[in-house]
Design a protein around this motif. Structure first.
Motif, PDB file in Angstrom:
ATOM      1  N   ILE A  18      42.284  35.834  32.239  1.00 16.21           N
ATOM      2  CA  ILE A  18      42.876  36.971  32.945  1.00 16.21           C
ATOM      3  C   ILE A  18      43.190  36.535  34.368  1.00 16.21           C
ATOM      4  CG2 ILE A  18      41.829  38.756  31.511  1.00 16.21           C
ATOM      5  CD1 ILE A  18      39.914  39.331  33.885  1.00 16.21           C
ATOM      6  N   MET A  19      44.233  37.153  34.925  1.00 20.31           N
ATOM      7  CA  MET A  19      44.712  36.738  36.237  1.00 20.31           C
ATOM      8  C   MET A  19      44.494  37.793  37.312  1.00 20.31           C
ATOM      9  SD  MET A  19      48.735  36.916  35.372  1.00 20.31           S
ATOM     10  CE  MET A  19      49.649  37.937  36.497  1.00 20.31           C
ATOM     11  N   ASP A  20      43.869  38.917  36.966  1.00 20.02           N
ATOM     12  CA  ASP A  20      43.715  39.991  37.939  1.00 20.02           C
ATOM     13  C   ASP A  20      42.257  40.393  38.147  1.00 20.02           C
ATOM     14  OD1 ASP A  20      43.409  41.081  35.391  1.00 20.02           O
ATOM     15  OD2 ASP A  20      44.361  42.979  35.918  1.00 20.02           O
ATOM     16  N   ALA A  21      41.354  39.429  38.068  1.00 17.11           N
ATOM     17  CA  ALA A  21      39.932  39.743  38.212  1.00 17.11           C
ATOM     18  C   ALA A  21      39.625  40.232  39.627  1.00 17.11           C
ATOM     19  CB  ALA A  21      39.087  38.514  37.890  1.00 17.11           C
ATOM     20  N   ASP A  22      38.948  41.372  39.680  1.00 12.20           N
ATOM     21  CA  ASP A  22      38.456  41.876  40.957  1.00 12.20           C
ATOM     22  C   ASP A  22      36.932  41.724  40.970  1.00 12.20           C
ATOM     23  OD1 ASP A  22      37.545  43.884  39.260  1.00 12.20           O
ATOM     24  OD2 ASP A  22      38.874  45.423  40.050  1.00 12.20           O
ATOM     25  N   ILE A  23      36.274  42.224  41.981  1.00 10.37           N
ATOM     26  CA  ILE A  23      34.823  42.079  42.094  1.00 10.37           C
ATOM     27  C   ILE A  23      34.113  42.720  40.906  1.00 10.37           C
ATOM     28  CG2 ILE A  23      32.805  42.791  43.442  1.00 10.37           C
ATOM     29  CD1 ILE A  23      34.498  42.229  45.960  1.00 10.37           C
ATOM     30  N   ASP A  24      34.552  43.909  40.489  1.00 11.77           N
ATOM     31  CA  ASP A  24      33.911  44.579  39.351  1.00 11.77           C
ATOM     32  C   ASP A  24      34.045  43.756  38.069  1.00 11.77           C
ATOM     33  OD1 ASP A  24      33.012  46.782  40.830  1.00 11.77           O
ATOM     34  OD2 ASP A  24      34.917  47.838  40.575  1.00 11.77           O
ATOM     35  N   ALA A  25      35.209  43.159  37.840  1.00  9.09           N
ATOM     36  CA  ALA A  25      35.414  42.327  36.643  1.00  9.09           C
ATOM     37  C   ALA A  25      34.544  41.080  36.698  1.00  9.09           C
ATOM     38  CB  ALA A  25      36.885  41.952  36.503  1.00  9.09           C
ATOM     39  N   LEU A  26      34.428  40.472  37.859  1.00  8.90           N
ATOM     40  CA  LEU A  26      33.570  39.291  37.986  1.00  8.90           C
ATOM     41  C   LEU A  26      32.121  39.636  37.640  1.00  8.90           C
ATOM     42  CD1 LEU A  26      35.025  37.693  41.250  1.00  8.90           C
ATOM     43  CD2 LEU A  26      35.232  36.813  38.911  1.00  8.90           C
ATOM     44  N   VAL A  27      31.634  40.750  38.155  1.00 11.58           N
ATOM     45  CA  VAL A  27      30.256  41.177  37.872  1.00 11.58           C
ATOM     46  C   VAL A  27      30.079  41.466  36.384  1.00 11.58           C
ATOM     47  CG1 VAL A  27      28.563  43.025  38.250  1.00 11.58           C
ATOM     48  CG2 VAL A  27      29.810  42.062  40.198  1.00 11.58           C
TER      49      VAL A  27
ATOM     50  N   THR B 239      31.747  48.103  55.194  1.00 10.62           N
ATOM     51  CA  THR B 239      32.064  48.870  53.983  1.00 10.62           C
ATOM     52  C   THR B 239      32.643  47.978  52.897  1.00 10.62           C
ATOM     53  OG1 THR B 239      34.257  49.391  54.850  1.00 10.62           O
ATOM     54  CG2 THR B 239      32.494  51.003  55.276  1.00 10.62           C
ATOM     55  N   LYS B 240      32.882  46.704  53.222  1.00 10.87           N
ATOM     56  CA  LYS B 240      33.449  45.766  52.257  1.00 10.87           C
ATOM     57  C   LYS B 240      32.385  45.314  51.269  1.00 10.87           C
ATOM     58  CE  LYS B 240      36.927  43.979  55.405  1.00 10.87           C
ATOM     59  NZ  LYS B 240      37.441  42.800  56.091  1.00 10.87           N
ATOM     60  N   THR B 241      32.781  45.261  49.996  1.00 12.21           N
ATOM     61  CA  THR B 241      31.861  44.754  48.981  1.00 12.21           C
ATOM     62  C   THR B 241      32.201  43.309  48.673  1.00 12.21           C
ATOM     63  OG1 THR B 241      33.259  45.577  47.203  1.00 12.21           O
ATOM     64  CG2 THR B 241      31.471  47.013  47.929  1.00 12.21           C
ATOM     65  N   ARG B 242      31.170  42.604  48.219  1.00 12.95           N
ATOM     66  CA  ARG B 242      31.324  41.190  47.900  1.00 12.95           C
ATOM     67  C   ARG B 242      30.719  40.917  46.535  1.00 12.95           C
ATOM     68  NH1 ARG B 242      31.189  41.704  53.245  1.00 12.95           N
ATOM     69  NH2 ARG B 242      32.022  40.111  54.611  1.00 12.95           N
ATOM     70  N   TRP B 243      31.174  39.832  45.929  1.00 14.72           N
ATOM     71  CA  TRP B 243      30.597  39.353  44.677  1.00 14.72           C
ATOM     72  C   TRP B 243      29.550  38.323  45.037  1.00 14.72           C
ATOM     73  CZ3 TRP B 243      32.269  34.520  41.916  1.00 14.72           C
ATOM     74  CH2 TRP B 243      31.652  34.389  40.665  1.00 14.72           C
ATOM     75  N   ALA B 244      28.334  38.503  44.511  1.00 16.85           N
ATOM     76  CA  ALA B 244      27.254  37.544  44.741  1.00 16.85           C
ATOM     77  C   ALA B 244      26.809  37.018  43.381  1.00 16.85           C
ATOM     78  CB  ALA B 244      26.094  38.217  45.462  1.00 16.85           C
ATOM     79  N   PHE B 245      26.682  35.702  43.269  1.00 13.73           N
ATOM     80  CA  PHE B 245      26.413  35.074  41.980  1.00 13.73           C
ATOM     81  C   PHE B 245      25.441  33.919  42.156  1.00 13.73           C
ATOM     82  CE2 PHE B 245      27.549  31.760  38.865  1.00 13.73           C
ATOM     83  CZ  PHE B 245      27.428  32.468  37.684  1.00 13.73           C
ATOM     84  N   ASP B 246      24.428  33.855  41.281  1.00 12.91           N
ATOM     85  CA  ASP B 246      23.556  32.683  41.273  1.00 12.91           C
ATOM     86  C   ASP B 246      23.344  32.144  39.860  1.00 12.91           C
ATOM     87  OD1 ASP B 246      21.626  34.276  40.056  1.00 12.91           O
ATOM     88  OD2 ASP B 246      20.312  34.339  41.794  1.00 12.91           O
TER      89      ASP B 246
END
Length: 169
Positions: free
Chosen positions: A73-82, A96-103
């Motif tokens: 997919i080419m339109d991944a946003d933070i919610d899709a990544l999570v 107020t900005k959200t971020r993707w955090a991954f470990d």
């Protein structure tokens, strides 16, 4: 019947029981990048048993492999990544900005998948494992993609993978 093309890939809540959600309960799983969707099946694992001195096997046992769906997919946003790669959605203190955090320790839930083709058979997986990985080409002509490998899992009632003619549904 000729089956060709991809119309869309829909996703919903997985069912270990084998019940596929109603199409109205499914949502589109993003914009599939052109020419990446493939449905493939590996050859069976074969065990052969021979009589000494003979070239032809006496017994040949095959263990079939289930077909897997791959696409990007080419339109991944933070919610899709999570949801598909794993990780969490976090806010930076005072922002107020959200971020993707991954470990890498996060688990990704199974999903129900419906593959709608442009013509011919539709394919459904009521309980599917999704492994999604980031593949970002950050060059001037590149694009950020998330590559998916979807594997149908066993269900209590019915089969893990089913195909049907939508005109007869």
């Amino acid at each position: 019947m000729v089956t060709l093309g991809l119309a869309e890939i829909l996703v919903g809540t997985a069912s270990e029981a084998g019940t596929m959600p109603a199409e109205s309960a499914l949502t589109k799983l993003g914009k599939t990048y052109k020419d990446t969707a493939k449905f493939t099946q590996e050859a069976s694992e074969v065990t052969e048993h021979f009589e000494e001195g003979r070239a032809a096997p006496e017994v040949r046992k095959k263990s079939k492999k289930i077909p897997k769906l791959t696409f990007s997919i080419m339109d991944a946003d933070i919610d899709a990544l999570v949801k598909y790669v794993g990780g969490t959605k976090v806010s930076k203190s005072g922002s107020t900005k959200t971020r993707w955090a991954f470990d890498g320790s996060e688990q990704v839930e199974n999903r129900a998948i419906l593959v709608k083709t442009e013509q011919g058979l539709y394919f459904e997986m009521p309980n599917a494992d999704i492994e999604a990985v980031v593949n970002a080409d950050m060059s001037a002509k590149g694009i950020f993609l998330v590559e998916f490998t979807v594997t149908p899992l066993a269900v209590k009632d019915g089969k893990a993978l089913r195909a049907y003619d939508p005109k007869e549904a």
